[in-house]
Write an enzyme that holds these catalytic residues in place. Sequence first.
Site, PDB file in Angstrom:
ATOM      1  N   LEU A 164       0.852  -1.182   0.000  1.00 37.18           N
ATOM      2  CA  LEU A 164       0.000   0.000   0.000  1.00 37.18           C
ATOM      3  C   LEU A 164       0.889   1.234   0.000  1.00 37.18           C
ATOM      4  O   LEU A 164       1.612   1.489   0.958  1.00 37.18           O
ATOM      5  CB  LEU A 164      -0.911  -0.009   1.226  1.00 37.18           C
ATOM      6  CG  LEU A 164      -1.788   1.223   1.433  1.00 37.18           C
ATOM      7  CD1 LEU A 164      -2.694   1.441   0.227  1.00 37.18           C
ATOM      8  CD2 LEU A 164      -2.610   1.086   2.689  1.00 37.18           C
ATOM      9  N   ASP A 165       0.848   1.967  -1.075  1.00 36.41           N
ATOM     10  CA  ASP A 165       1.695   3.147  -1.245  1.00 36.41           C
ATOM     11  C   ASP A 165       0.828   4.394  -1.075  1.00 36.41           C
ATOM     12  O   ASP A 165       0.058   4.756  -1.965  1.00 36.41           O
ATOM     13  CB  ASP A 165       2.352   3.122  -2.623  1.00 36.41           C
ATOM     14  CG  ASP A 165       3.291   4.302  -2.835  1.00 36.41           C
ATOM     15  OD1 ASP A 165       3.606   4.978  -1.840  1.00 36.41           O
ATOM     16  OD2 ASP A 165       3.694   4.545  -3.983  1.00 36.41           O
TER      17      ASP A 165
END
Length: 264
Positions: A164-165
């Site tokens: 998850l960026d």
Amino acid sequence: MVNLFMDSLILILVSKFLKYTATYFRIITAATLGAIWACIAVTIPIHYIFLRNICTYILISLLMIRICAKKCDLKDMIKGVVTLYVVTFTVGGMCHMLYYYTNAGYYINTVILNDKLLVAAIVMAGILLMAISRYLDQFIAYKSKVYDVILKVGEKQVCIKGILDTGNVLQDPYYHKPVNVIEYQAFESIFNNIEDCTKVKYHMIPFRSLGCSEGCIEVIMVDVMYIYRNEKRITKKEALVGLYKQKLSSDNAYQMLLNGECFR
């Protein structure tokens, strides 16, 4: 007010047991529906009691579960309703025991209900606890960033690790959807077997990240993307994937940057 509070509490428990991704807004919406119907039901004449029971115990319950579960088939909705009643009977039985067999009933009637300020404080404390709980859930989700991801195109699929960026806010200007970025090498086995690029909406979009000041990235639309974390699964149909020709992780811990929009 009491009905709304109890319905919300029960729906929160049901969502936890069945691992729904229901937000507190959807839970409160479903609880409000139940509370409104409870008010309507008492005004229905007694000779319509059968119809009233059908609406109360089947239709309204199914609709409340549908609101919480968002997308589910009839089998899952029935499972949700059964769980709803099991939780309701359990919580109701516990409340009955506490009220009549302990001093709780005395304190509720003589102390709490007679003090409007105390009632307001309890309600505000409940709302605050719900907000803190939601914040902690989001914090834990962001803390544990690495997810198992499955991408499917036709009969082909690839299993990879995604992270998850929070800095990935890439949006497709044509389809107005979030774009997830994947290493080309990890997706090559599927991409090279795509015979008709129009079926996967192949196109290019500009970007300003990934080590470059600006450029273009190839984007396709996969049939479905599954994101797994422990026993939870997020399903995104027709998800957009950007193909990045370089490595995303130096230690190969992940091959994909997941757009934060996929978790909302």
